[in-house]
Design an enzyme around this catalytic site. Structure first.
Site, PDB file in Angstrom:
ATOM      1  N   HIS A   1      79.821 120.545 124.350  1.00  0.00           N
ATOM      2  CA  HIS A   1      79.501 120.481 125.568  1.00  0.00           C
ATOM      3  C   HIS A   1      77.893 120.195 125.405  1.00  0.00           C
ATOM      4  O   HIS A   1      77.429 120.881 124.604  1.00  0.00           O
ATOM      5  CB  HIS A   1      79.816 121.692 126.059  1.00  0.00           C
ATOM      6  CG  HIS A   1      79.808 121.086 128.145  1.00  0.00           C
ATOM      7  ND1 HIS A   1      78.897 121.181 128.152  1.00  0.00           N
ATOM      8  CD2 HIS A   1      80.954 120.826 128.521  1.00  0.00           C
ATOM      9  CE1 HIS A   1      79.085 121.619 129.726  1.00  0.00           C
ATOM     10  NE2 HIS A   1      80.090 120.925 130.360  1.00  0.00           N
TER      11      HIS A   1
ATOM     12  N   ASP B   1      88.185 120.378 128.624  1.00  0.00           N
ATOM     13  CA  ASP B   1      89.519 119.591 128.773  1.00  0.00           C
ATOM     14  C   ASP B   1      90.075 120.054 127.422  1.00  0.00           C
ATOM     15  O   ASP B   1      91.092 119.645 127.257  1.00  0.00           O
ATOM     16  CB  ASP B   1      88.498 118.571 128.177  1.00  0.00           C
ATOM     17  CG  ASP B   1      87.545 117.468 130.066  1.00  0.00           C
ATOM     18  OD1 ASP B   1      86.507 117.691 129.080  1.00  0.00           O
ATOM     19  OD2 ASP B   1      88.617 117.682 131.016  1.00  0.00           O
TER      20      ASP B   1
HETATM   21  C1  SDX Z   1      83.198 117.004 130.434  1.00  0.00           C
HETATM   22  O1  SDX Z   1      78.604 117.913 130.868  1.00  0.00           O
HETATM   23  C2  SDX Z   1      79.567 118.007 131.994  1.00  0.00           C
HETATM   24  O2  SDX Z   1      79.325 119.786 132.040  1.00  0.00           O
HETATM   25  C3  SDX Z   1      80.850 118.056 131.743  1.00  0.00           C
HETATM   26  C4  SDX Z   1      81.858 118.245 132.116  1.00  0.00           C
HETATM   27  C5  SDX Z   1      82.049 118.740 133.350  1.00  0.00           C
HETATM   28  O3  SDX Z   1      82.921 119.799 133.638  1.00  0.00           O
HETATM   29  O4  SDX Z   1      81.345 117.894 134.187  1.00  0.00           O
HETATM   30  O5  SDX Z   1      82.477 119.493 131.309  1.00  0.00           O
HETATM   31  C6  SDX Z   1      83.170 118.088 131.533  1.00  0.00           C
HETATM   32  O6  SDX Z   1      82.760 116.049 129.981  1.00  0.00           O
HETATM   33  C7  SDX Z   1      83.275 118.161 128.948  1.00  0.00           C
HETATM   34  C8  SDX Z   1      83.132 117.595 127.292  1.00  0.00           C
HETATM   35  C9  SDX Z   1      84.649 116.594 127.068  1.00  0.00           C
HETATM   36  N1  SDX Z   1      83.988 115.269 126.167  1.00  0.00           N
HETATM   37  C10 SDX Z   1      84.874 115.717 125.330  1.00  0.00           C
HETATM   38  O7  SDX Z   1      85.347 116.627 124.534  1.00  0.00           O
HETATM   39  C11 SDX Z   1      84.452 114.315 123.878  1.00  0.00           C
HETATM   40  C12 SDX Z   1      84.436 115.118 123.028  1.00  0.00           C
HETATM   41  N2  SDX Z   1      82.457 115.755 122.673  1.00  0.00           N
HETATM   42  C13 SDX Z   1      81.794 115.228 122.354  1.00  0.00           C
HETATM   43  O8  SDX Z   1      81.518 114.150 122.876  1.00  0.00           O
HETATM   44  C14 SDX Z   1      80.346 115.545 122.727  1.00  0.00           C
HETATM   45  O9  SDX Z   1      80.234 116.765 122.600  1.00  0.00           O
HETATM   46  C15 SDX Z   1      79.779 116.022 124.297  1.00  0.00           C
HETATM   47  C16 SDX Z   1      80.079 114.521 124.356  1.00  0.00           C
HETATM   48  C17 SDX Z   1      80.946 116.571 125.012  1.00  0.00           C
HETATM   49  C18 SDX Z   1      78.674 116.494 123.908  1.00  0.00           C
HETATM   50  O10 SDX Z   1      77.391 115.560 123.620  1.00  0.00           O
HETATM   51  P1  SDX Z   1      75.921 115.487 123.481  1.00  0.00           P
HETATM   52  O11 SDX Z   1      75.471 116.961 123.737  1.00  0.00           O
HETATM   53  O12 SDX Z   1      74.767 114.551 123.401  1.00  0.00           O
HETATM   54  O13 SDX Z   1      76.448 115.764 121.228  1.00  0.00           O
HETATM   55  P2  SDX Z   1      76.031 115.211 120.814  1.00  0.00           P
HETATM   56  O14 SDX Z   1      76.793 114.087 120.867  1.00  0.00           O
HETATM   57  O15 SDX Z   1      74.997 114.793 120.190  1.00  0.00           O
HETATM   58  O16 SDX Z   1      76.393 115.612 119.528  1.00  0.00           O
HETATM   59  C19 SDX Z   1      75.874 116.975 118.515  1.00  0.00           C
HETATM   60  C20 SDX Z   1      75.681 116.651 117.614  1.00  0.00           C
HETATM   61  C21 SDX Z   1      76.754 115.601 116.693  1.00  0.00           C
HETATM   62  O17 SDX Z   1      76.398 115.319 115.332  1.00  0.00           O
HETATM   63  P3  SDX Z   1      74.529 114.886 114.161  1.00  0.00           P
HETATM   64  O18 SDX Z   1      74.778 113.545 114.822  1.00  0.00           O
HETATM   65  O19 SDX Z   1      73.652 116.198 115.265  1.00  0.00           O
HETATM   66  O20 SDX Z   1      75.441 115.025 112.699  1.00  0.00           O
HETATM   67  O21 SDX Z   1      77.395 117.151 117.178  1.00  0.00           O
HETATM   68  C22 SDX Z   1      78.541 116.205 116.503  1.00  0.00           C
HETATM   69  C23 SDX Z   1      77.598 115.023 116.709  1.00  0.00           C
HETATM   70  O22 SDX Z   1      78.109 114.462 116.330  1.00  0.00           O
HETATM   71  N3  SDX Z   1      79.332 116.546 117.570  1.00  0.00           N
HETATM   72  C24 SDX Z   1      81.199 116.488 117.335  1.00  0.00           C
HETATM   73  C25 SDX Z   1      81.833 116.701 118.465  1.00  0.00           C
HETATM   74  N4  SDX Z   1      80.674 116.643 119.701  1.00  0.00           N
HETATM   75  C26 SDX Z   1      79.535 116.630 119.501  1.00  0.00           C
HETATM   76  N5  SDX Z   1      81.702 116.284 116.471  1.00  0.00           N
HETATM   77  C27 SDX Z   1      82.834 116.414 115.642  1.00  0.00           C
HETATM   78  N6  SDX Z   1      83.732 116.338 117.457  1.00  0.00           N
HETATM   79  C28 SDX Z   1      82.662 116.454 118.757  1.00  0.00           C
HETATM   80  N7  SDX Z   1      83.325 116.699 119.627  1.00  0.00           N
END
Ligand code: SDX
Length: 392
Positions: free
Chosen positions: A271, A328
């Protein structure tokens, strides 16, 4: 930065507005709507009460809530021409696409840009969409299933009527199961608002051009559809199903999620704001256990989800990146136990988020926010002369 413009991809460190609606503390896992804690609201309130508080600022009195509900009921009819648009959709259409199109189509029958300075005009638009949206949600599902459309019954509560419109068989009285009704109330409350997330920011920026409330909501629905946002609840179930088909081998999927060369992410984890735990996920996980138990549903998917959570909570890759289950991760397990098809999960998210979007759009307009128009730092070609096509 070029000294004038600072680039902040994904606006990770950019505040877009001042807002008095929802408070998040990502470190402590605190979520409050209009100052009320999400734990208390999920436990003690019903969805329409929470919708009222988000939109108008305070929890309603009994009379205010009754008036709000009766005004909503009165508007819960869909113009036949909008229904014709629904009929024109192919069955394969994703319900989010149907919902986004029909929400925007409602504008054709309403003033597109609401005069927000007129309280009653604003109120009229709010009860209209609060009345029509659940009908469109239910009809999107019935359309997919090839079932006749239903308006449910005006004598029912807001959430009861959503369930009736979704599940009523044409040949029998639909009996509300209180376990399912309470679970849906709770899920919708937990999804109702979340400050400046992607879809809410979309509703605000589209509304900042003075586009109407309904087209702004239609844009928000499209933003929510993405698997990184609300579409994650559908992607979580598809991921858990794949793991189940794969013999429940969670280790393989954990490895994929950590493999930089593999675009696969553990859906339902991570998140932007919560860097400890998502308070909603805690409540939903408990509710999932409760609902499946009360309904006597054995779903191996729940055990796979819990196994995956345990592994991630003990895996340095996830711990270092502060990746925890989000809203989710467990919600789809409850929707499934309620008999809601997986392609409707994100539509249910939109139904919950509707009052939050409305509240945020209204606040943006009442605060007379300027049109959203970010800047950029140019990195393209320097000036160059046009060349005739025969010389290229
Ligand atoms: C919702 O914003 C909100 O409030 C949203 C929400 C709402 O109520 O409106 O809460 C609802 O959208 C919840 C999120 C649902 N999405 C998912 O579950 C999809 C999987 N999660 C990710 O794609 C991610 O965690 C996000 C999109 C939720 C957040 O992305 P960020 O903040 O841009 O983080 P990032 O992509 O920069 O990741 C940081 C690091 C990365 O690794 P490095 O490059 O630092 O090595 O964490 C890793 C990412 O690769 N990472 C994950 C991961 N999420 C982040 N690795 C594996 N699996 C994951 N799910």
């Amino acid at each position: 930065t070029n000294g004038i413009i600072t680039i902040d991809p994904g606006y990770k460190n950019t505040g877009a507005c001042l807002s008095g609606i929802t408070f998040l503390n990502g470190e402590k896992g605190i979520l409050r709507y209009r100052g009320y804690s999400i734990e208390e609201l999920a436990e003690k309130a019903d969805f329409l009460e929470v919708a009222y508080a988000l939109i108008f600022g305070d929890l309603p009195t009994t009379d205010q809530l009754a008036q709000f509900h009766s005004d909503i009921r009165e508007k819960a009819i869909i113009d036949d021409d909008v229904k014709k648009i629904l009929d024109a959709f192919p069955k394969v259409a994703h319900p989010m696409g149907v919902l986004s199109s029909l929400t925007s189509a409602l504008t054709a029958f309403n003033p597109s840009s609401v005069n927000v300075d007129s309280e009653e005009e604003m109120y009229r638009a709010i009860v209209k969409i609060m009345g029509k949206f659940p009908v469109l949600v239910a009809w999107a599902m019935r359309k997919k299933q090839g079932l006749p459309l239903s308006y449910g019954s005006n004598s029912l509560g807001y959430v009861e009527n959503v369930l009736t419109m979704m599940f009523q068989r044409p040949d029998e009285e639909y009996v509300i199961n209180p376990i399912i009704k309470d679970a849906l109330d709770k899920l919708l409350i937990l999804h109702a608002d979340h400050e400046q997330n992607c879809s809410t920011s979309t509703v605000r920026i589209v509304g900042s051009s003075h586009a109407g409330l309904f087209p702004s909501l239609s844009a928000g629905i499209s933003a929510l559809w993405g698997p990184l946002h609300g579409g994650a609840n559908q992607a979580v179930l598809e991921m858990l199903e794949a793991i189940k088909e794969d013999g429940g081998d969670t280790k393989k999927y954990m490895a994929k999620a950590k493999d930089k060369n593999d675009p696969f992410r553990l859906m339902g984890f991570g998140h932007r704001v919560y860097k400890n735990f998502d308070p909603r996920a805690k409540i939903i996980k408990k509710a999932a256990d409760q609902v499946l138990n009360d309904l006597g549903v054995e779903d191996p998917i729940l055990e796979i989800a819990k196994g995956l959570e345990q592994e991630a909570l003990n895996d340095p890759y996830f711990v270092d990146r502060k990746l925890y289950p989000n809203v989710d991760f467990y919600s789809g397990i409850i929707y499934r136990a309620m008999g809601i098809p997986v392609e409707m999960f994100t539509v249910m998210f939109a139904l919950g988020r509707l009052p939050g979007w409305i509240a945020q759009w209204r606040e943006m307009r009442l605060n007379k926010e300027p049109i959203g128009r970010p800047r950029q730092i140019y990195t393209g070609e320097n000036h160059r002369a046009f060349t005739e096509i025969k010389k290229r």
